[in-house]
Design a protein around this motif. Sequence first.
Motif, PDB file in Angstrom:
ATOM      1  N   LEU A  79      16.565  10.493   4.219  1.00 42.02           N
ATOM      2  CA  LEU A  79      17.602  11.512   4.412  1.00 42.02           C
ATOM      3  C   LEU A  79      17.837  11.762   5.895  1.00 42.02           C
ATOM      4  O   LEU A  79      18.975  11.773   6.364  1.00 42.02           O
ATOM      5  N   ILE A  80      16.740  11.942   6.638  1.00 42.30           N
ATOM      6  CA  ILE A  80      16.879  12.268   8.060  1.00 42.30           C
ATOM      7  C   ILE A  80      17.478  11.084   8.818  1.00 42.30           C
ATOM      8  O   ILE A  80      18.443  11.226   9.577  1.00 42.30           O
ATOM      9  N   ALA A  81      16.908   9.889   8.574  1.00 43.73           N
ATOM     10  CA  ALA A  81      17.365   8.719   9.328  1.00 43.73           C
ATOM     11  C   ALA A  81      18.808   8.368   8.975  1.00 43.73           C
ATOM     12  O   ALA A  81      19.600   8.029   9.853  1.00 43.73           O
ATOM     13  N   ALA A  82      19.158   8.481   7.690  1.00 44.60           N
ATOM     14  CA  ALA A  82      20.528   8.146   7.303  1.00 44.60           C
ATOM     15  C   ALA A  82      21.501   9.139   7.926  1.00 44.60           C
ATOM     16  O   ALA A  82      22.555   8.764   8.444  1.00 44.60           O
ATOM     17  N   THR A  83      21.137  10.427   7.887  1.00 45.14           N
ATOM     18  CA  THR A  83      22.006  11.440   8.491  1.00 45.14           C
ATOM     19  C   THR A  83      22.166  11.174   9.980  1.00 45.14           C
ATOM     20  O   THR A  83      23.285  11.170  10.507  1.00 45.14           O
ATOM     21  N   ALA A  84      21.031  10.936  10.651  1.00 43.39           N
ATOM     22  CA  ALA A  84      21.092  10.697  12.097  1.00 43.39           C
ATOM     23  C   ALA A  84      21.896   9.436  12.381  1.00 43.39           C
ATOM     24  O   ALA A  84      22.705   9.397  13.305  1.00 43.39           O
ATOM     25  N   ILE A 106      16.314   1.361   6.449  1.00 42.59           N
ATOM     26  CA  ILE A 106      17.100   2.241   7.313  1.00 42.59           C
ATOM     27  C   ILE A 106      16.486   2.325   8.704  1.00 42.59           C
ATOM     28  O   ILE A 106      17.189   2.190   9.703  1.00 42.59           O
ATOM     29  N   VAL A 107      15.156   2.513   8.769  1.00 41.78           N
ATOM     30  CA  VAL A 107      14.568   2.670  10.108  1.00 41.78           C
ATOM     31  C   VAL A 107      14.585   1.364  10.900  1.00 41.78           C
ATOM     32  O   VAL A 107      14.502   1.387  12.118  1.00 41.78           O
ATOM     33  N   THR A 108      14.730   0.226  10.218  1.00 42.12           N
ATOM     34  CA  THR A 108      14.840  -1.032  10.963  1.00 42.12           C
ATOM     35  C   THR A 108      16.301  -1.435  11.138  1.00 42.12           C
ATOM     36  O   THR A 108      16.603  -2.597  11.411  1.00 42.12           O
ATOM     37  N   LEU A 109      17.202  -0.484  10.941  1.00 46.24           N
ATOM     38  CA  LEU A 109      18.647  -0.724  11.072  1.00 46.24           C
ATOM     39  C   LEU A 109      19.114  -1.901  10.208  1.00 46.24           C
ATOM     40  O   LEU A 109      19.948  -2.700  10.630  1.00 46.24           O
ATOM     41  N   GLY A 110      18.545  -2.016   9.031  1.00 39.26           N
ATOM     42  CA  GLY A 110      19.028  -3.006   8.073  1.00 39.26           C
ATOM     43  C   GLY A 110      18.298  -4.332   8.094  1.00 39.26           C
ATOM     44  O   GLY A 110      18.465  -5.136   7.186  1.00 39.26           O
ATOM     45  N   ARG A 170       0.839  -1.209   0.000  1.00 38.92           N
ATOM     46  CA  ARG A 170       0.000   0.000   0.000  1.00 38.92           C
ATOM     47  C   ARG A 170       0.870   1.253   0.000  1.00 38.92           C
ATOM     48  O   ARG A 170       0.600   2.213  -0.705  1.00 38.92           O
ATOM     49  N   LEU A 171       1.956   1.212   0.802  1.00 37.49           N
ATOM     50  CA  LEU A 171       2.857   2.371   0.836  1.00 37.49           C
ATOM     51  C   LEU A 171       3.499   2.588  -0.534  1.00 37.49           C
ATOM     52  O   LEU A 171       3.625   3.714  -1.013  1.00 37.49           O
ATOM     53  N   GLU A 172       3.879   1.486  -1.177  1.00 38.23           N
ATOM     54  CA  GLU A 172       4.583   1.583  -2.458  1.00 38.23           C
ATOM     55  C   GLU A 172       3.708   2.181  -3.553  1.00 38.23           C
ATOM     56  O   GLU A 172       4.220   2.654  -4.562  1.00 38.23           O
ATOM     57  N   ARG A 173       2.389   2.153  -3.354  1.00 36.01           N
ATOM     58  CA  ARG A 173       1.518   2.650  -4.416  1.00 36.01           C
ATOM     59  C   ARG A 173       1.201   4.135  -4.279  1.00 36.01           C
ATOM     60  O   ARG A 173       0.564   4.712  -5.144  1.00 36.01           O
ATOM     61  N   HIS A 174       1.616   4.753  -3.177  1.00 35.54           N
ATOM     62  CA  HIS A 174       1.231   6.152  -2.970  1.00 35.54           C
ATOM     63  C   HIS A 174       2.414   7.092  -3.057  1.00 35.54           C
ATOM     64  O   HIS A 174       3.435   6.869  -2.409  1.00 35.54           O
ATOM     65  N   TRP A 175       2.247   8.156  -3.832  1.00 31.40           N
ATOM     66  CA  TRP A 175       3.326   9.139  -3.972  1.00 31.40           C
ATOM     67  C   TRP A 175       3.621   9.820  -2.640  1.00 31.40           C
ATOM     68  O   TRP A 175       4.753  10.184  -2.362  1.00 31.40           O
ATOM     69  N   ARG A 176       2.555   9.986  -1.835  1.00 36.29           N
ATOM     70  CA  ARG A 176       2.784  10.657  -0.557  1.00 36.29           C
ATOM     71  C   ARG A 176       3.748   9.833   0.309  1.00 36.29           C
ATOM     72  O   ARG A 176       4.637  10.378   0.946  1.00 36.29           O
ATOM     73  N   ALA A 177       3.576   8.520   0.282  1.00 38.53           N
ATOM     74  CA  ALA A 177       4.484   7.652   1.050  1.00 38.53           C
ATOM     75  C   ALA A 177       5.893   7.720   0.481  1.00 38.53           C
ATOM     76  O   ALA A 177       6.878   7.694   1.221  1.00 38.53           O
ATOM     77  N   ALA A 178       5.976   7.846  -0.849  1.00 40.07           N
ATOM     78  CA  ALA A 178       7.302   7.918  -1.476  1.00 40.07           C
ATOM     79  C   ALA A 178       8.022   9.195  -1.037  1.00 40.07           C
ATOM     80  O   ALA A 178       9.198   9.172  -0.681  1.00 40.07           O
ATOM     81  N   VAL A 179       7.281  10.315  -1.054  1.00 41.68           N
ATOM     82  CA  VAL A 179       7.888  11.589  -0.651  1.00 41.68           C
ATOM     83  C   VAL A 179       8.305  11.524   0.820  1.00 41.68           C
ATOM     84  O   VAL A 179       9.410  11.933   1.188  1.00 41.68           O
ATOM     85  N   ALA A 180       7.411  10.977   1.646  1.00 39.62           N
ATOM     86  CA  ALA A 180       7.749  10.838   3.065  1.00 39.62           C
ATOM     87  C   ALA A 180       8.980   9.947   3.231  1.00 39.62           C
ATOM     88  O   ALA A 180       9.835  10.211   4.080  1.00 39.62           O
ATOM     89  N   SER A 181       9.089   8.915   2.386  1.00 42.12           N
ATOM     90  CA  SER A 181      10.240   8.009   2.487  1.00 42.12           C
ATOM     91  C   SER A 181      11.543   8.714   2.130  1.00 42.12           C
ATOM     92  O   SER A 181      12.576   8.455   2.731  1.00 42.12           O
ATOM     93  N   VAL A 182      11.459   9.602   1.124  1.00 34.07           N
ATOM     94  CA  VAL A 182      12.662  10.362   0.765  1.00 34.07           C
ATOM     95  C   VAL A 182      13.128  11.157   1.984  1.00 34.07           C
ATOM     96  O   VAL A 182      14.303  11.109   2.376  1.00 34.07           O
TER      97      VAL A 182
END
Lengths: 346, 362
Positions: A103-108, B50-54, A87-99
């Motif tokens: 970015l935030i999670a990878a940086t953190a 990423i949020v599940t740490l891989g 369901r997430l994969e089908r929605h652009w809103r989820a895609a934008v939120a994932s971007v």
Amino acid sequence: MFAGALYNGRDANAVAVQCEAADGVLRIRGAGIEFGAELSRIKVSPRLARTHRILRLPDGLQVHTDDNDAVDAAFPQRNRLEALVDRLERHWRAAVASVALTLIAATAFFTVVLPWLADRAAQKIPFAVEREMGKQALSVLQRLALKPSTIPEERQQALRARFVGFVRGIPGGAEYAVDFFSAPGIGANAFALPGGTIVFTDDMLQMLQSDDEFLAMAAHEIGHEQHRHVLRLVLRDSAVVVIGALFAGDVGSAGTLVVAVPTFLLENHYTRAFEAEADEYAFTQLAAHAVSPQVFADVMRKFEAAHPELKDTSMAYASSHPPTQERITRAEQAARDYSAAHAPRP
Amino acid sequence: MSTVELPPSAAQNELRLPESAPGFIEHPFQFTGDTREFFRIWIVNLALSIVTLGIYSAWAKVRTNRYFYANTWVAGAPFQYLAQPIPILKGRIIAAGVFGSYALAGHFSTKLQLALAGGIALIVPWMVVRGLRFHARYSAWRSLNFRFVGGYGAAYLRYLVIPLLVIPFTLGFAYAYVKWQQRRFVVEGHRFGGKEFKFHATSGDFFPPYLAAIGLGFLWVIFVVVVMMSVVFAGAHAGPPEKWKIYSVAAFEYAGFFLIGIYVVARVTNLVYNKTELDGHRLQSSLRARDLMALYVGNTFAILFSAGLLIPWAMVRMAKYRASCLTLLASGDLDTFVAVASAEENATGAEMDVLFDVDLGF
């Protein structure tokens, strides 16, 4: 009701069939075929975009169909995790939120979580291991680049004495030693080996005009060792490389460059943070030994304004220890604090 | 069935069909994936990893592979990727542990790292076989699984013994022979629908592409040295050249090797597919080195300048091109394949080959 292709599980022949789910049973009808299978005994592959679903019936039979909605209606509550992901994969809103989240999670993760984990691991590594690392590094360097120093013996003795006096009060001070080498290939450089040996090259000593300037450089390197920077950097870098390699597998053909660039940026980021930490340590220690951090700023300026003729020798140190305006500014701020604290009281 | 041997220069970009194939029915491969659709899949799965740490990355890998398999069609049916995430997760944990200790060991003790490198080299053939078995076991078409039946002994011979014996004594010129041995092992070890794959390439077929690559590599190095001398050091004042000049010459040099590598990929891939047979059916691969170079270079820059967001676009583009260059030449009925039972496989070797970059070919 949905259309599909029935495979008998024994050969590559497909038979066109119509399927209908009712009363817990999937009725399958086709040319000369009519039978039923209990829904609860059928395994369904998770939904993914427009791709075919595979229904695995008992006895090795398979029904392949692209009527995803009908399959979902016939088999509710299956593969709940992947149904949610779909369901997430089908929605652009989820895609934008994932971007944004990526970015935030990878940086953190790379700037906070991974360094924290690596630093905790570094604390668990016994000092003996670190000393061994230092010995290995020194023996490799001696083979490749370091030759006996040409600085007069009296000068070496004097600097060693200042160094010993300087490290006497600090934790683990007895482990610290200073060593001098001639290293034309390395140029003007000073570095801390894990385990507490600080190495100065002859070119570096020639750039330093006073014992105080020598102490300023030594204090910075001692700072690296006090904070176990080499060990921490090794652990962080190794973790980044492993994680990068894992993701490169997913990235596929785009491969190494995609991983190499962020790895390089991260390593730079870690190094800069460590330089600042070692500087802070040096300012405090210098002040404690009645040397103004101004000396540190002076040495930095010397590197910054290195004369063109000196460039080939001074660049080596400068490239691993960028003499940035930021570092000089901080050193001068520390010097002002020092003068204020040591000013003669009225 | 014979192929036309063209001189290397002419064969470079078009390897011809097995004699315009009378009696063959052409079934072109087709990739039906969509960039926008796959972008959403990719980014959602990346964020979850990423949020599940891989931990979720194993599920992400399965969904990605399923997407690419299920969108690759031939003869009216898509491929299927059937692996489950949990074995992949276990394989990843083991692989990351081995790779992590290898990466760390170098910092603590060079001897330890050498020992580990030797140990890993010893298990490469094992990894190759495990990886091939896993990928084959969980790949299917028209409900029938592929299989890989190549043995460990044969793998050790081709991935360890022969390379060690032959390459050093021939100054590397026998590399093509070693590659031929390995590709033959991979192709002939595969089974589909109860039928064996056959490999008709001879070791002689493998020499032109690799020798051409070695020749191009030498020419390129000479060219780079000349350019470096004339451009970088021209009118140089005393002292070593500036850093950026050294880096850009190095980057320039690597770019050349990168392109030569792609040239080899294009030619060898064509060679392997064109000389593969399955129960009388053949494949025709027509990758062109310059198309592949344009794709790789374009993808690399697009990915760099989009901070990675164009990775899915690049992946779909590559899959589309590769499928568009591949045709199945059926010699007759494709319904005659039959199912053969095969055991479950674990993913340890399959995950290690990704990390250690083992060339599985095919």
